[in-house]
Scaffold this active site. Structure first.
Site, PDB file in Angstrom:
ATOM      1  N   GLY A 162      30.456  45.899  51.341  1.00 31.72           N
ATOM      2  CA  GLY A 162      30.584  45.419  49.972  1.00 31.72           C
ATOM      3  C   GLY A 162      31.922  45.772  49.350  1.00 31.72           C
ATOM      4  CB  CYS A 188      33.086  52.132  36.782  1.00 27.35           C
ATOM      5  SG  CYS A 188      32.145  50.806  35.995  1.00 27.35           S
ATOM      6  CG  ASN A 245      36.496  48.073  37.514  1.00 19.85           C
ATOM      7  OD1 ASN A 245      37.601  47.549  37.323  1.00 19.85           O
ATOM      8  ND2 ASN A 245      35.479  47.398  38.027  1.00 19.85           N
ATOM      9  CB  VAL A 298      31.923  49.990  45.843  1.00 17.29           C
ATOM     10  CG1 VAL A 298      32.062  51.511  45.844  1.00 17.29           C
ATOM     11  CG2 VAL A 298      32.045  49.449  44.419  1.00 17.29           C
ATOM     12  CG  HIS A 330      36.004  48.964  33.527  1.00 14.04           C
ATOM     13  ND1 HIS A 330      35.967  47.649  33.926  1.00 14.04           N
ATOM     14  CD2 HIS A 330      34.816  49.513  33.942  1.00 14.04           C
ATOM     15  CE1 HIS A 330      34.830  47.407  34.556  1.00 14.04           C
ATOM     16  NE2 HIS A 330      34.115  48.514  34.567  1.00 14.04           N
ATOM     17  NE  ARG A 361      25.866  56.717  38.161  1.00 16.98           N
ATOM     18  CZ  ARG A 361      26.228  55.464  37.932  1.00 16.98           C
ATOM     19  NH1 ARG A 361      25.819  54.859  36.828  1.00 16.98           N
ATOM     20  NH2 ARG A 361      26.989  54.832  38.789  1.00 16.98           N
ATOM     21  CB  SER A 408      35.697  43.825  39.588  1.00 16.86           C
ATOM     22  OG  SER A 408      36.376  44.704  38.702  1.00 16.86           O
ATOM     23  N   GLY A 409      33.147  44.830  37.558  1.00 17.19           N
ATOM     24  CA  GLY A 409      32.070  45.781  37.326  1.00 17.19           C
ATOM     25  C   GLY A 409      30.720  45.211  37.704  1.00 17.19           C
ATOM     26  NE  ARG A 427      30.797  42.699  32.841  1.00 15.43           N
ATOM     27  CZ  ARG A 427      30.614  43.842  33.495  1.00 15.43           C
ATOM     28  NH1 ARG A 427      31.633  44.617  33.822  1.00 15.43           N
ATOM     29  NH2 ARG A 427      29.388  44.243  33.813  1.00 15.43           N
TER      30      ARG A 427
END
Length: 327
Positions: free
Chosen positions: A11, A128, A308, A13, A235, A99, A158-159, A228
């Protein structure tokens, strides 16, 4: 030397993690790449050697992998991270799955790197937008004590992954969106993630809660609006801070100039300020437009920009792996 794995290696990332691992030249004895679907069986080149992407299965952690970087969605992380940790592998997870778990460190290495070593097999990399914000505000918090914090973000497509980039390309041409609720081409959308009963989106809630955890400040007053924008990579954030202590602007600039991971670009009269286009492909957090908020005592405005996909995801995870490897 460590055995390193990447789950979700094909992917956006995951492939960037691979690139950053090579750039930073970690001491890797063996590299394992895992994914699903059409990516399985494909090969990539890493440090001159060919590595085949293997299928993600529950037994992939039976071969003594020391650290595995996860670039997968929350459900996949929830499935595989406990399996990996039980086999003695330390997971560095990029999803939101872990998280806010009390026993999982949430780490930005420039800010709270020592928290890494309190892990029980899983370390979480923050959202991010939170990562770049915390790199910028942490040294100011240490110096002056943040009393109140207001985030306003301008987040690239792209986030939302490759689907977000595709939607920008698609809607610029006038085609209907498939990723975002409105066309993002020539537009801004003031909603990232689902909207909760309190009116805040998931992205806004993440920034608030994650900042408190990273800074070890559970009672910090924070609010956020995340938006966005039609930018492919990078970002941007307008951050308003109110401090417990007074400050001088030269002092603020000096602190940021000397803080790890920050590049200061603050000369707006001569067009000196960071923009997402110019910083794409880099690992640092860029800060500019530093000025007092004249409407409130001990208050400050700053402008913060970062890639990001790199610092906001891949690079932060690799930095965590580096600290683990060097311990």
């Amino acid at each position: 030397m460590k055995k390193i794995g990447i789950l979700g290696a094909a992917g956006m990332v995951g492939s960037t993690m691979l690139k950053v691992l090579e750039e930073r030249d970690l001491a890797i004895s063996e590299l394992f790449l895992f994914d699903v679907g059409a990516a399985v069986g494909k090969t990539v080149t890493f440090k001159g050697k060919t590595v085949t992407i293997e299928e993600s299965k529950e037994d992939i952690f039976d071969r003594g992998i020391d650290i595995c970087l996860f670039a997968v969605d929350t459900p996949i992380s929830q499935k595989y991270a406990p399996i990996a940790a039980a086999k003695g592998c330390v997971v560095v997870d990029n999803s939101s799955a872990w998280r806010m778990e009390d026993d999982v460190p949430l780490v930005v290495p420039e800010v709270n790197g020592d928290d890494i070593f309190a892990n029980k097999g899983i370390i979480s990399s923050p959202n991010c937008s939170t990562i770049q914000a915390c790199v910028a505000i942490a040294p100011l918090h240490r110096a002056f004590g943040i009393k109140r914090l207001i985030y306003s973000t301008y987040q690239s497509v792209s986030g939302a992954g490759m689907a977000g980039i595709a939607d920008l390309t698609r809607t610029v041409k006038g085609d209907a969106p498939q990723c975002f609720p409105y066309p993002i081409g020539g537009n801004v959308i003031p909603r990232i993630d689902v909207v909760g009963d309190d009116g805040y989106t998931g992205e806004e809630t993440k920034m608030i809660e994650e900042t408190r955890k990273i800074l070890h400040s559970p009672d910090m007053k924070i609010t956020a609006t995340t938006v966005r924008v039609p930018v492919e990579i990078g970002h941007s954030e307008s951050i308003n801070l109110t401090f417990e202590k007074s400050f001088e602007l030269d002092e603020v600039r000096e602190i940021l100039k000397n803080a790890p991971g920050i590049i200061l670009n603050d000369d707006p009269k001569n067009e000196g300020y960071p923009t997402p286009r110019e910083i794409a492909g880099t690992d640092e957090v860029y800060v500019g437009r530093i000025r007092r908020d004249m409407s409130a005592e001990n208050s400050l405005n700053i402008w913060v920009v970062a890639d990001n996909v790199r610092k906001g995801a891949a690079t932060n995870a690799v930095q965590i792996a580096q600290k683990l490897s060097n311990a």
